[in-house]
Design an enzyme around this catalytic site. Sequence first.
Site, PDB file in Angstrom:
ATOM      1  N   TYR A 201       0.863  -1.188   0.000  1.00  0.00           N
ATOM      2  CA  TYR A 201       0.000   0.000   0.000  1.00  0.00           C
ATOM      3  C   TYR A 201       0.894   1.230   0.000  1.00  0.00           C
ATOM      4  CZ  TYR A 201      -3.456   3.447   1.550  1.00  0.00           C
ATOM      5  OH  TYR A 201      -4.274   4.550   1.638  1.00  0.00           O
ATOM      6  N   ASP A 296       9.575   4.000   0.517  1.00  0.00           N
ATOM      7  CA  ASP A 296       8.407   4.489   1.233  1.00  0.00           C
ATOM      8  C   ASP A 296       8.650   4.190   2.713  1.00  0.00           C
ATOM      9  OD1 ASP A 296       6.006   4.834   2.514  1.00  0.00           O
ATOM     10  OD2 ASP A 296       4.785   4.045   0.870  1.00  0.00           O
ATOM     11  N   LYS A 324       3.117   9.840   8.671  1.00  0.00           N
ATOM     12  CA  LYS A 324       2.974   9.470  10.091  1.00  0.00           C
ATOM     13  C   LYS A 324       3.957  10.174  11.047  1.00  0.00           C
ATOM     14  CE  LYS A 324       1.230   5.000   8.520  1.00  0.00           C
ATOM     15  NZ  LYS A 324      -0.166   4.792   8.718  1.00  0.00           N
TER      16      LYS A 324
HETATM   17  C1  PLP Z   1       3.668   2.403   3.553  1.00  0.00           C
HETATM   18  C2  PLP Z   1       2.618   3.475   3.412  1.00  0.00           C
HETATM   19  N1  PLP Z   1       2.715   4.360   2.408  1.00  0.00           N
HETATM   20  C3  PLP Z   1       1.805   5.339   2.226  1.00  0.00           C
HETATM   21  C4  PLP Z   1       0.747   5.467   3.093  1.00  0.00           C
HETATM   22  C5  PLP Z   1      -0.242   6.570   2.891  1.00  0.00           C
HETATM   23  O1  PLP Z   1      -0.102   7.530   3.891  1.00  0.00           O
HETATM   24  P1  PLP Z   1      -1.332   8.478   4.268  1.00  0.00           P
HETATM   25  O2  PLP Z   1      -2.325   7.622   4.989  1.00  0.00           O
HETATM   26  O3  PLP Z   1      -0.730   9.522   5.150  1.00  0.00           O
HETATM   27  O4  PLP Z   1      -1.853   9.021   2.996  1.00  0.00           O
HETATM   28  C6  PLP Z   1       0.606   4.569   4.163  1.00  0.00           C
HETATM   29  C7  PLP Z   1      -0.524   4.667   5.079  1.00  0.00           C
HETATM   30  O5  PLP Z   1      -0.792   3.836   5.911  1.00  0.00           O
HETATM   31  C8  PLP Z   1       1.563   3.541   4.324  1.00  0.00           C
HETATM   32  O6  PLP Z   1       1.480   2.652   5.315  1.00  0.00           O
END
Ligand code: PLP
Length: 497
Positions: A201, A296, A324
């Site tokens: 994700y 990421d 986060k």
């Molecule tokens: C690995 C990863 N990338 C991107 C995101 C997206 O972040 P946001 O919820 O702040 O849009 C998340 C959200 O849980 C994530 O776990």
Amino acid sequence: MQAFTNADMSDKGATKPGFAISAWPDTRDILARLYDLANKEPVLAIKREQMERYLGYFEHKCIKSKSMTSAAMELIPGGVQHNLAFNHPFPLAIKKAEAAYLWDVDGNRYIDFLQAGGPTVLGSNYAPVQEKVIELIRECGPVTGLFHEYELKLAEIINHYMPSVEVFRMLATGTEAVMGAIRAARTFTGKAKVIKMGGAYHGWSDQMVFGMRIPGIGALESHGIPAGCYEHTQECFPNDIEALAAMLKNNEAQGGTAAVILEPLGPESGTRPVIYEFNACVRKLCDEYGTLLIFDEVVTGFRMGLGGAQGFFGVKPDLTVFGKCVAGGYPAAGGVGGRRDVMQCFAAGLQGLKKRAMVGGTLSANPLSCAAGYFSIKAMAETDAPIKAGKAGDRLTAGLKEIIKRRDLPFVAFNHGSICHLETAAAMLMDINNPKIFTEVSERKHVMEEMGAAFTAEGIISLAGSRLYTSMADSDAVIDDALDRFDRVLGSVEKKK
Ligand SMILES: Cc1ncc(COP(=O)(O)O)c(C=O)c1O
């Protein structure tokens, strides 16, 4: 040339001072056990009469939550604004958060292993950061639209602990940060294709709602997104360096690959854990093909240690995506950083005919988020929070493994520091190659939801019944108390004869 085959990749991970992983787990063994749980073992659920008792907890002890969240069903799609809050049998309304605990509106207390989905490594509502944020709001309010000193301080502290982040652009969410990173990679390389790992994700932008949760699923979850939006997105099975090498090679004839984006611990915060050497192998392949490597680190950034997962693995990405922790659990949390030459495409203002990657966000980089991020990262460094949270994760996982063994269950517990996994139904570990995938996935998902409800009724909040984030606030006493509660739930699992 292809550097490694899958079998060549070493899983020998060295531990490093300053990082939350105290011993690299045996990834191939975990993957084999997860595979068995998803493909060979029967689905084991909690005994029906005990599950009814657990569901009774919600009916009798969560009356205000039920009434509030049923009213929300009328005005909010699905009743909650984020899927983290979408718990079985109905969402709880939370009133208070402090350190290791949450309290709902009915006054019930829970041990908090959700930790807001990961950002609060210091524990919930950490008072010293809260005081700094209140001070700032008193002085200038949350936002002015103009530059504030804390934007600089946040960029400086990130650069200090993660030197690959030479330049940092603050945004509002991880989703936006991924979009920005991909746009910068395309602008810089002049190439279009982006490869992600199947099951991962990376937020909900049109191009990334592809190959989510289950590797190989491709566009099956991409409702409302015209196919053209993910035309240049490709997915590769996690840990499959040979497939990645082949994909990069094939793409050469079609204009090349702008970026490989991955979570350094493996998709879904390591739900499918990475073989230690995979990241280094991907780095080599990216260099070979003139492709940018995007890490990421929305979850791992600062949680794995102040140097992030990149510091732990000793692999330098071209760009890093943050979310986060970057705002310490305060909104708005997102950002992208990395190589100066690549990041220059975000430079604001007129730059003649230079190529520019457009990013925006009226409330991005507001003083509140930047101050919260700066003071949280500073406090994490001063208190050694990632290490303490990691130790709590180790204790929790060791206890879960002991329960699983003693009770002779096929479940799998493992952790990377403060990111802990307890797989009981393996709903997210099925594979597109498994013929049972379409018949069993919803049953497994339901069993996992019930497991989450049982944990809640025993006073534990988890992420969807299978992931547990620990924080610095999780003392040995908190973890041992939690383990007694987990033991009661796992002791009520019905074994197949
Ligand atoms: C690995 C990863 N990338 C991107 C995101 C997206 O972040 P946001 O919820 O702040 O849009 C998340 C959200 O849980 C994530 O776990």
